[in-house]
Design a protein around this motif. Sequence first.
Motif, short mmCIF file in Angstrom:
data_model
loop_
_atom_site.label_atom_id
_atom_site.label_comp_id
_atom_site.label_asym_id
_atom_site.label_seq_id
_atom_site.Cartn_x
_atom_site.Cartn_y
_atom_site.Cartn_z
N GLU A 196 0.83 -1.20 0.00
CA GLU A 196 0.00 0.00 0.00
C GLU A 196 0.86 1.25 0.00
OE1 GLU A 196 -2.51 -0.35 3.38
OE2 GLU A 196 -3.71 -1.98 2.52
N LYS A 197 2.01 1.20 0.70
CA LYS A 197 2.89 2.37 0.78
C LYS A 197 3.53 2.70 -0.57
CE LYS A 197 4.20 2.26 5.67
NZ LYS A 197 5.31 2.06 6.63
N ASN A 198 3.63 1.69 -1.43
CA ASN A 198 4.25 1.93 -2.72
C ASN A 198 3.44 2.91 -3.57
OD1 ASN A 198 6.40 0.26 -2.16
ND2 ASN A 198 5.43 -1.55 -3.04
N ASP A 199 2.14 3.02 -3.29
CA ASP A 199 1.31 3.99 -3.97
C ASP A 199 1.27 5.24 -3.09
OD1 ASP A 199 -0.44 5.36 -5.54
OD2 ASP A 199 -2.21 4.15 -5.02
N GLU A 200 2.23 6.16 -3.32
CA GLU A 200 2.44 7.26 -2.40
C GLU A 200 1.52 8.45 -2.63
OE1 GLU A 200 6.58 8.00 -2.97
OE2 GLU A 200 7.17 6.62 -1.37
N ASN A 201 0.99 8.60 -3.85
CA ASN A 201 0.15 9.75 -4.16
C ASN A 201 -1.26 9.55 -3.65
OD1 ASN A 201 2.20 11.17 -5.48
ND2 ASN A 201 1.77 10.21 -7.44
N ILE A 202 -1.77 10.55 -2.94
CA ILE A 202 -3.12 10.50 -2.39
C ILE A 202 -3.92 11.65 -2.98
CG2 ILE A 202 -4.51 10.61 -0.28
CD1 ILE A 202 -2.02 9.68 1.27
N SER A 203 -5.09 11.35 -3.53
CA SER A 203 -5.95 12.38 -4.09
C SER A 203 -6.80 12.99 -2.99
CB SER A 203 -6.87 11.79 -5.18
OG SER A 203 -6.11 11.32 -6.27
N ILE A 204 -6.87 14.30 -2.99
CA ILE A 204 -7.75 15.03 -2.08
C ILE A 204 -8.35 16.19 -2.87
CG2 ILE A 204 -5.65 16.07 -1.11
CD1 ILE A 204 -7.30 16.89 1.29
N GLY A 205 -9.62 16.03 -3.24
CA GLY A 205 -10.23 16.99 -4.15
C GLY A 205 -9.44 17.01 -5.44
N ASN A 206 -9.05 18.21 -5.89
CA ASN A 206 -8.24 18.34 -7.10
C ASN A 206 -6.74 18.38 -6.81
OD1 ASN A 206 -10.30 18.44 -9.12
ND2 ASN A 206 -10.85 20.48 -8.38
N TYR A 207 -6.39 18.11 -5.57
CA TYR A 207 -4.97 18.06 -5.18
C TYR A 207 -4.45 16.62 -5.21
CZ TYR A 207 -5.12 22.83 -3.22
OH TYR A 207 -5.22 24.19 -3.04
N ILE A 251 -12.79 21.89 -0.62
CA ILE A 251 -12.04 21.37 0.53
C ILE A 251 -12.11 22.36 1.68
CG2 ILE A 251 -9.77 20.67 1.39
CD1 ILE A 251 -9.04 19.80 -1.42
N GLN A 252 -12.45 21.87 2.86
CA GLN A 252 -12.49 22.70 4.05
C GLN A 252 -11.84 21.97 5.22
OE1 GLN A 252 -16.29 24.83 5.04
NE2 GLN A 252 -17.11 23.48 3.47
N ILE A 253 -11.18 22.71 6.09
CA ILE A 253 -10.76 22.19 7.39
C ILE A 253 -11.54 22.99 8.41
CG2 ILE A 253 -8.87 21.76 8.99
CD1 ILE A 253 -6.94 21.81 6.66
N ILE A 254 -12.48 22.36 9.07
CA ILE A 254 -13.32 23.09 10.03
C ILE A 254 -12.90 22.78 11.46
CG2 ILE A 254 -15.26 23.13 8.43
CD1 ILE A 254 -16.60 20.99 10.17
#
Length: 226
Positions: A126-137, A212-215
């Motif tokens: 699982e760690k080999n896939d390092e890119n994580i999608s968050i919204g358009n980031y 994306i929000q951090i509340i």
Amino acid sequence: MSSKIKIILAEDEPALAQIIKESLETRNFEVFSCKNGEEAFEAFSKEKPELLVLDVMMPKKDGFTLAKEIRKLDKKTPIIFLTAKSQTQDVVDGFQLGGNDYLKKPFSMEELIVRIHALLGRIQLEKNDENISIGNYIFNQTKQTLDYLGNIQFLTHREASLLHLLIENKNDILDRSLVLKKIWGDDDFFNGRSMDVFITKLRKKLSLDPNIQIINVRSQGYKLIT
């Protein structure tokens, strides 16, 4: 630097704990043995282990309660439960609380070691896939970067660690005290103010995507919504 794999062992039976510890240490594991759940949580916060072996029935804090608290901070570190219980519901409860495997006592050390290696191998894939999608980031914790449609921002180590915890707990509350202990080492007032500053920095860096929000969840922590 040690190349040994860190394991937290929480087991209140001294004889069994010693057998497990010695057996694992002969196989290149570094074992931090704890006699109750409170000690194990402190060791988890300090040592950042690669796997936890938790007895279910322990004084001060049982294995299920400990796993629940750990999963508020860390969704991925494998947890193996050890128990003398044989009821199906106990097994179900363990998995629902975030356990990855379950060994009923008595068990052979070879069986425990095989299961440890299986879980660690799965996590490595699982760690080999390092890119994580968050919204358009696209977030890469190893490189400490945020990529928004080719616009790359660099993060500090602490920013990357905090964002990773927020992502792991996406749309859930990230407990303020627990994250302070994990990243800052202590949940005192001054560290709390420092964390607030880092949250503000992350909000700014994520502001290019309006979805994306951090509340702030009053008196509890923060929630990343996307």
